[in-house]
Design an enzyme around this catalytic site. Structure first.
Site, PDB file in Angstrom:
ATOM      1  N   LYS A 150       0.835  -1.201   0.000  1.00  0.00           N
ATOM      2  CA  LYS A 150       0.000   0.000   0.000  1.00  0.00           C
ATOM      3  C   LYS A 150       0.866   1.247   0.000  1.00  0.00           C
ATOM      4  CE  LYS A 150      -2.294   1.088   3.820  1.00  0.00           C
ATOM      5  NZ  LYS A 150      -1.962   2.478   4.262  1.00  0.00           N
ATOM      6  N   ASP A 187       4.642   1.119  11.908  1.00  0.00           N
ATOM      7  CA  ASP A 187       3.530   0.225  11.548  1.00  0.00           C
ATOM      8  C   ASP A 187       3.755  -1.208  12.023  1.00  0.00           C
ATOM      9  OD1 ASP A 187       2.013   2.194  10.449  1.00  0.00           O
ATOM     10  OD2 ASP A 187       2.484   1.732   8.372  1.00  0.00           O
TER      11      ASP A 187
END
Length: 436
Positions: free
Chosen positions: A23, A315
């Protein structure tokens, strides 16, 4: 709402997983493609909801511009030189990357646009980026709360300055948004980063992708400079997602036996989250790159590392913290500052959910320590996801420890890894959908 009940009858896993495109890479590539006026093409576009949404918005915008050019080319000598579309509203839902990147993208377009999103998006700050773009010459106003979306971008960009400064300890997406449009600025851009740079690998990814697209830069000390220049005719290939791979590393770490092959991943990645190979080596997971991917193998190894700095890979924080909690490893974590302005306040969300198994994540300044002294393994555990895809996927490996997990809002994973629950089912997990 659809919940997911997850379990696994044993602690063994062996299989092959095909991951979606990154992404992070894909969203950068889509903006580069749009700014290149057709010179750059994107291959292996991610099927994550955020990337699909961003691609659709940019495609619609490009199609509108092509039609405008056709109308203007066929008009009379006294016709308009531009076409006024009136005020447009673009809703990006919960897609934080899209909000930051599109803010910069629309700032240098001619159209008047209101950029808005979900309720949580309206709580995520964007003032730093808006201030920087305004200093460059953009016309942007806040529609509701000062410093937060929705914002109104009024077009008519005329560059006022080449030099701007931005703090390095904020979201790297602000910096990336500015770098992505730099080559299209008439005067180029000289970006001064104040203080220590958080999430540096994400900035390096952006610059590497721009370089592949023909955009040259210099980075001297804390100054990144990009001149006004044209994009090259090329294609950008999107590598499979290392963030998605991290959940399989976590599964391997909590399994008794694990052999997992993740296709398409390479040892030389633009993605900062590829550092998961080094982090999970501490948990006995070896990574062998061969056969067009990476082989994960669980080996017996005592766990000794006590401090994990997540500054450059935030993340991964939820994933690593949950693994440590599950193993009763009282590790210390730093570099979690940006977690509080993500899809949810991820620090608070972790504290709330880990408490359901007796584990505390104690915050002292900018240092976080796990206290597992009262840890227990419940027979069943309900996980609130807080509309955060990474909360669901970071806690899913606990199905190897907790007999039954129930996840609120299972489809939240669509944001970055739509096939997540299907892939777990293929690898022997029992996945049951429950409509609430």
């Amino acid at each position: 709402m659809q919940n997911i009940i997850l379990s696994k009858s044993n602690k063994h896993i062996k299989g092959t997983v095909n991951l979606t495109g990154s992404k992070s890479e894909c969203n950068r590539a889509l903006i580069i493609e749009a700014l290149s006026n057709g010179k750059v093409k994107v291959d292996n576009v991610s099927d994550s909801a955020d990337s699909v949404l961003l691609a659709g918005i940019l495609r619609k915008n490009q199609e509108s511009r092509v039609k405008d050019q056709e109308v203007l080319a066929g008009g009379s000598d006294h016709g308009p030189s531009t076409i006024d579309h009136g005020l447009q509203t673009v809703d990006i839902g919960p897609a934080g990357t899209a909000m930051r990147f599109l803010t910069a993208y629309y700032a240098i377009q001619d159209d008047e646009v209101i950029l808005t999103g979900s309720q949580r998006m309206k709580e995520r700050p964007i003032g730093v980026l808006v201030d920087a773009l305004t200093e460059l010459g953009a016309h942007i106003g806040f529609e509701e709360q000062e410093g937060y979306p929705p914002i109104r971008l009024k077009g008519g960009f005329e560059q006022l300055s080449r030099q701007i400064s931005i703090k390095g300890n904020i979201s790297s997406q602000y910096i990336t948004a500015l770098l992505l449009i730099a080559a299209r600025l008439p005067l180029g851009l000289e970006l001064h980063i104040e203080g220590e740079l958080t999430s540096r690998p994400y900035v390096e990814m952006t610059l590497a992708m721009l370089q592949t697209a023909g955009i040259r830069h210099t980075w001297t000390d804390n100054v990144i400079a990009i001149a006004n220049q044209d994009f090259a005719t090329t294609s950008l290939y999107i590598e499979p997602d290392w963030s998605a791979a991290s959940y399989w590393y976590a599964i391997a770490a909590l399994a008794d036996e694990a052999e997992i092959f993740l296709t398409g991943l390479t040892a030389y990645s633009l993605q900062g989250d590829s550092v998961i190979t080094e982090i999970m080596a501490n948990f006995g997971i070896t990574s062998q790159f061969k056969d067009g991917g990476v082989h994960l193998l669980k080996e017996a190894k005592p766990l000794s590392r006590k401090v994990f700095d997540m500054k450059e890979c935030p993340d991964l924080a939820q994933t690593v913290i949950v693994v440590c909690a599950a193993l009763g490893h009282e590790a210390t974590f730093t570099g979690l500052e940006t977690l509080k302005i993500k899809e949810t306040d991820r620090v608070l969300a972790l504290q709330t959910e880990l408490a359901k198994m007796g584990v505390k994540l104690i915050e002292k300044g900018q240092v976080y320590k796990l206290d597992c002294s009262e840890k227990f393994i419940p027979e069943r555990m309900f996980i609130n996801t807080y509309h955060d895809h990474r909360m669901a996927m970071a806690f899913a490996p606990l199905a190897l420890i907790v007999p039954q997990l129930e996840f609120e809002n299972g489809p939240v994973v669509d944001k970055s890894y739509p096939a997540f629950w299907d892939d777990l089912e293929k690898q022997g997990f029992i996945v049951e959908e429950v409509t609430i």
